[in-house]
Design a protein around this motif. Sequence first.
Motif, short mmCIF file in Angstrom:
data_model
loop_
_atom_site.label_atom_id
_atom_site.label_comp_id
_atom_site.label_asym_id
_atom_site.label_seq_id
_atom_site.Cartn_x
_atom_site.Cartn_y
_atom_site.Cartn_z
N GLU A 21 0.78 -1.25 0.01
CA GLU A 21 0.07 -0.06 0.14
C GLU A 21 0.80 1.38 -0.03
O GLU A 21 0.55 2.25 -0.43
CB GLU A 21 -0.81 0.27 0.98
N ALA A 22 2.03 1.23 0.87
CA ALA A 22 2.90 2.24 0.69
C ALA A 22 3.41 2.65 -0.58
O ALA A 22 3.37 3.83 -1.22
CB ALA A 22 3.98 2.13 1.82
N VAL A 23 3.79 1.71 -1.44
CA VAL A 23 4.39 1.86 -2.71
C VAL A 23 3.10 2.46 -3.53
O VAL A 23 3.35 3.24 -4.56
CB VAL A 23 4.64 0.50 -3.36
N ARG A 24 2.16 1.91 -3.59
CA ARG A 24 0.79 2.38 -4.49
C ARG A 24 0.58 3.83 -3.99
O ARG A 24 0.71 4.55 -5.03
CB ARG A 24 -0.38 1.58 -3.82
N HIS A 25 0.72 4.44 -2.63
CA HIS A 25 0.49 5.78 -2.38
C HIS A 25 1.75 6.46 -2.68
O HIS A 25 1.46 7.83 -2.77
CB HIS A 25 0.06 5.74 -0.68
N TYR A 26 2.53 6.06 -2.94
CA TYR A 26 4.03 6.87 -3.21
C TYR A 26 3.68 7.53 -4.70
O TYR A 26 4.06 8.63 -4.79
CB TYR A 26 5.10 5.82 -3.42
N HIS A 27 2.89 6.89 -5.64
CA HIS A 27 2.54 7.34 -6.95
C HIS A 27 3.99 8.10 -7.62
O HIS A 27 3.71 8.77 -8.41
CB HIS A 27 1.64 8.97 -6.62
N HIS A 28 4.99 7.50 -7.38
CA HIS A 28 6.08 7.49 -8.23
C HIS A 28 6.73 6.27 -8.68
O HIS A 28 6.46 5.10 -7.91
CB HIS A 28 7.23 8.45 -7.54
N PRO A 29 7.55 6.31 -9.93
CA PRO A 29 8.05 4.74 -10.18
C PRO A 29 8.97 4.39 -8.92
O PRO A 29 9.68 4.96 -8.34
CB PRO A 29 8.85 5.27 -11.23
N VAL A 30 9.01 3.03 -8.61
CA VAL A 30 9.73 2.26 -7.77
C VAL A 30 10.11 0.89 -8.35
O VAL A 30 9.36 0.28 -9.15
CB VAL A 30 8.68 1.72 -6.57
N ILE A 31 11.24 0.53 -8.20
CA ILE A 31 11.85 -0.57 -8.92
C ILE A 31 11.86 -1.61 -7.69
O ILE A 31 12.57 -1.27 -6.47
CB ILE A 31 13.20 -0.53 -9.39
N VAL A 32 11.70 -2.78 -7.69
CA VAL A 32 11.64 -3.87 -6.79
C VAL A 32 12.16 -5.12 -7.30
O VAL A 32 11.69 -5.65 -8.43
CB VAL A 32 9.95 -3.99 -5.98
N SER A 33 13.03 -5.46 -6.58
CA SER A 33 13.61 -6.89 -6.91
C SER A 33 13.36 -7.78 -5.61
O SER A 33 13.56 -7.35 -4.50
CB SER A 33 15.33 -6.88 -7.11
N PHE A 34 13.21 -8.90 -5.78
CA PHE A 34 12.97 -10.06 -4.72
C PHE A 34 13.85 -11.35 -5.21
O PHE A 34 13.82 -11.84 -6.23
CB PHE A 34 11.57 -10.13 -5.02
#
Length: 188
Positions: free
Chosen positions: A1-14
């Motif tokens: 939810e925090a990523v969604r609310h950030y409203h800017h591009p985010v790169i996630v690696s897992f």
Amino acid sequence: EAVRHYHHPVIVSFGHEMNCDWYSWGYKRTSPATFVAAWRHIVSLFRALGAQNVTWLWTVNVMDDTRHGKIPSPARWWPGRQYVTWIGIDGYYYHPSTAFSSLFGPTIAAVRQITGAPILIAETAAVPAAGQPAKIADLFAGVRLYGLLGFVWFDVTHPENWRLSSPEALAAFRKGARSYRRPAAGLS
């Protein structure tokens, strides 16, 4: 939810470097099928929550690692193009004789057999003994030659000294950065 609310591009690696054996999610401890299921599950959770601002970076280790020997091709861990935005490849310059084409080339070729997704060298550096200035120039040249997104320099001192440690290394980095051209638009 925090990523969604950030409203800017985010790169996630897992689960990076899953084709190696040094992490609990690596190939000697976790099956490729389990890894793929976990990757898809995480991506699906983000999407279900509406986090559409994520670039998913699936990161593998180079297949011929000068420190660890032969590492398996990453193909068995491929979660599918609908779950991956970019490919990350990790690899390091340990020796003066190491060149971009021998370090990254075989892994780039293996990745290209499963996807045409954009590639980022997600983790790299050169120890000073490898000749950092020459390796930095080789890195910039390799990224250009192979048409990659770019690279991330691993600027730490543990367990090896990967920092840009000399004026010559810093000058080589500045020179490469000045001549770098961004890849074509629309690669995200």
